[in-house]
Design a protein around this motif. Structure first.
Motif, PDB file in Angstrom:
ATOM      1  N   LEU A   1       0.855  -1.187   0.000  1.00  0.00           N
ATOM      2  CA  LEU A   1       0.000   0.000   0.000  1.00  0.00           C
ATOM      3  C   LEU A   1       0.890   1.237   0.000  1.00  0.00           C
ATOM      4  O   LEU A   1       1.721   1.407   0.899  1.00  0.00           O
ATOM      5  N   VAL A   2       0.738   2.078  -1.035  1.00  0.00           N
ATOM      6  CA  VAL A   2       1.471   3.349  -1.057  1.00  0.00           C
ATOM      7  C   VAL A   2       0.569   4.410  -0.419  1.00  0.00           C
ATOM      8  O   VAL A   2      -0.589   4.558  -0.817  1.00  0.00           O
ATOM      9  N   ALA A   3       1.101   5.130   0.581  1.00  0.00           N
ATOM     10  CA  ALA A   3       0.288   6.110   1.297  1.00  0.00           C
ATOM     11  C   ALA A   3       0.901   7.496   1.152  1.00  0.00           C
ATOM     12  O   ALA A   3       2.093   7.690   1.442  1.00  0.00           O
ATOM     13  N   THR A   4       0.078   8.455   0.702  1.00  0.00           N
ATOM     14  CA  THR A   4       0.595   9.821   0.551  1.00  0.00           C
ATOM     15  C   THR A   4      -0.488  10.859   0.807  1.00  0.00           C
ATOM     16  O   THR A   4      -1.669  10.611   0.545  1.00  0.00           O
ATOM     17  N   ASP A   5      -0.092  12.014   1.326  1.00  0.00           N
ATOM     18  CA  ASP A   5      -0.989  13.166   1.310  1.00  0.00           C
ATOM     19  C   ASP A   5      -1.227  13.507  -0.161  1.00  0.00           C
ATOM     20  O   ASP A   5      -0.294  13.442  -0.974  1.00  0.00           O
TER      21      ASP A   5
ATOM     22  N   ASP B   1       3.865  22.768   2.589  1.00  0.00           N
ATOM     23  CA  ASP B   1       4.477  23.351   1.386  1.00  0.00           C
ATOM     24  C   ASP B   1       3.468  23.708   0.299  1.00  0.00           C
ATOM     25  O   ASP B   1       3.826  24.352  -0.683  1.00  0.00           O
ATOM     26  N   GLY B   2       2.228  23.239   0.451  1.00  0.00           N
ATOM     27  CA  GLY B   2       1.244  23.490  -0.604  1.00  0.00           C
ATOM     28  C   GLY B   2       1.602  22.779  -1.899  1.00  0.00           C
ATOM     29  O   GLY B   2       1.166  23.185  -2.982  1.00  0.00           O
ATOM     30  N   ASP B   3       2.428  21.727  -1.815  1.00  0.00           N
ATOM     31  CA  ASP B   3       2.770  20.982  -3.039  1.00  0.00           C
ATOM     32  C   ASP B   3       1.874  19.747  -3.174  1.00  0.00           C
ATOM     33  O   ASP B   3       1.299  19.272  -2.196  1.00  0.00           O
ATOM     34  N   ILE B   4       1.763  19.262  -4.396  1.00  0.00           N
ATOM     35  CA  ILE B   4       0.780  18.226  -4.714  1.00  0.00           C
ATOM     36  C   ILE B   4       1.501  16.944  -5.118  1.00  0.00           C
ATOM     37  O   ILE B   4       2.423  16.978  -5.951  1.00  0.00           O
ATOM     38  N   ALA B   5       1.095  15.835  -4.534  1.00  0.00           N
ATOM     39  CA  ALA B   5       1.769  14.553  -4.802  1.00  0.00           C
ATOM     40  C   ALA B   5       1.658  14.197  -6.287  1.00  0.00           C
ATOM     41  O   ALA B   5       0.606  14.416  -6.893  1.00  0.00           O
ATOM     42  N   PRO B   6       2.738  13.640  -6.875  1.00  0.00           N
ATOM     43  CA  PRO B   6       2.695  13.258  -8.298  1.00  0.00           C
ATOM     44  C   PRO B   6       1.889  11.964  -8.471  1.00  0.00           C
ATOM     45  O   PRO B   6       2.442  10.893  -8.698  1.00  0.00           O
TER      46      PRO B   6
END
Ligand code: PLP
Length: 364
Positions: free
Chosen positions: A143-147, A153-158
């Motif tokens: 399971l890959v878990a990410t915000d 940082d206001g950055d968005i996961a790829p």
């Protein structure tokens, strides 16, 4: 967005709430809460599976699933609880979880509670994720878990790349959408909609306590068998009180408003764009891209703190973040834009930053 602070200051503009869409003060949201309170009572004095389920809880779960185009959803008292409950219920010691190193504390705590094999990959680093996925092939399930969007940082996961890797290495993808639900993507469905991977992300956890009315509550949405499993095994669901009706009423109305029209989300996006471009033109570095979390990068912890204080003297409420909340040398003032800020509010904020920045040497 307009505050009076204890000790005097009136007419202060709040730029540090997660109230991205301004729905916490929307008259229809408030009315829905009052109606739910009057009709369904103050609270249930019970967990969901004993006598804590009313029609409005079932309706809200159905609405959340429909909003995210998923099969089912389960409510929690908070997203912290949703994150605390999922990993332990889903993963065994034969499984593996791969987590971005900058994931929210509640994901980290949720992962600590489970007995799966733990891999931490470098922030948004796809080479490192791939290496860890290769290593994790020996386990039963990955399971890959990410915000979806990272709050500091206001950055968005790829997510496109993450989903491609997940497909290649037979892994599931989990995203925390607390800073995306309601406003990212053409219809505000979140990061998965923004990046065109709604059909590839398996599990979404999110909050009702930020853009969706700001009261409280969290949820998991995804495949029905997973939600059924959580209802049987997830400890914060099983052992904590049901959401109060007024809170359910708020969130339900917030979702109705967002499903009727994306005008509120678009207005927030336009204001975000106004703030980011004016601040950049003034000479500031704003981290992230297009997200209403706009960290004004300053570097020095003391500078961030004195500038935030001086901003308040000019009627702008913002908070400086420094180590250990963010890495050493990366202190910042985090500005959060809301649909209820007027263009004049935004311009006042930029003017105050420019003045204060010059005074303290952050701008030439
Ligand atoms: N996940 C992220 C990324 C968050 O920013 C937060 C709140 O700060 C949470 C989870 C917890 O949400 P809640 O306030 O609903 O417990």
């Amino acid at each position: 967005p307009h505050l009076r602070l204890a000790g005097g200051g009136a007419g202060i503009i709040n730029f540090c709430a997660n109230n991205y869409l301004g729905l916490s003060s929307h008259p229809e949201v408030i009315r829905a809460a009052v109606e739910a309170l009057e009709k369904f009572g103050a609270g249930l004095s019970s967990v969901r599976f004993i006598c804590g389920t009313q029609s409005i809880h079932k309706d809200l779960e159905e609405k959340i699933a429909r909003f995210h185009q998923r099969e089912d959803a389960i409510l929690y008292a908070s997203c912290f609880d949703a994150n605390a409950g999922i990993f332990e219920a889903l993963l065994t010691p034969e499984d593996a979880v791969l987590s971005d190193e900058l994931n929210h504390a509640s994901i980290i705590d949720g992962i600590r509670l489970c007995k799966a094999n733990k891999y931490r990959y470098k922030h948004m680093d796809m080479q490192d994720l791939e290496a860890k996925l290769k290593e994790a092939q020996k386990h039963r399930l990955r399971l890959v878990a990410t915000d979806g969007a990272f709050s500091m940082d206001g950055d968005i996961a790829p997510l496109r790349e993450i989903c491609q890797l997940a497909q290649k290495y037979d892994a599931l993808v989990f995203i925390d959408e607390c800073h995306a639900t309601g406003f990212l993507g053409p219809n505000g469905r979140g990061t998965d909609e923004l990046l065109g991977v709604m059909d590839k992300v398996t599990i979404i956890n999110s909050t009702l306590g930020k853009a969706l009315g700001g009261a409280a509550g969290g949820y998991t949405t995804g495949p029905k068998p997973l939600i059924d499993l959580l209802r049987q095994r997830s400890r914060p669901y099983l052992f904590s009180n049901s959401l109060p009706p007024a809170v359910v009423g708020c969130a339900s109305k917030a979702l109705d408003l967002l499903m009727e029209s994306n005008a509120i989300a678009q207005s927030m996006a336009a204001k975000t764009q106004r703030f980011r471009s004016k601040m950049t033109a003034a000479g500031f570095t704003i981290s992230g891209k297009d997200h209403p979390i706009c960290p004004v990068m300053l570097g020095d912890a003391r500078l961030a703190s004195v500038m935030a204080e001086d901003m308040l003297n000019r009627g702008i409420y913002v908070i400086g973040f420094s180590y250990p909340v963010v890495p050493k040398g990366k202190a910042r003032i985090r500005v959060q834009i809301s649909a209820v800020h007027s263009d004049e509010d935004i311009d006042r904020c930029v003017d105050a930053f420019t003045e204060v920045g010059r005074k303290h040497g952050a701008l030439p």
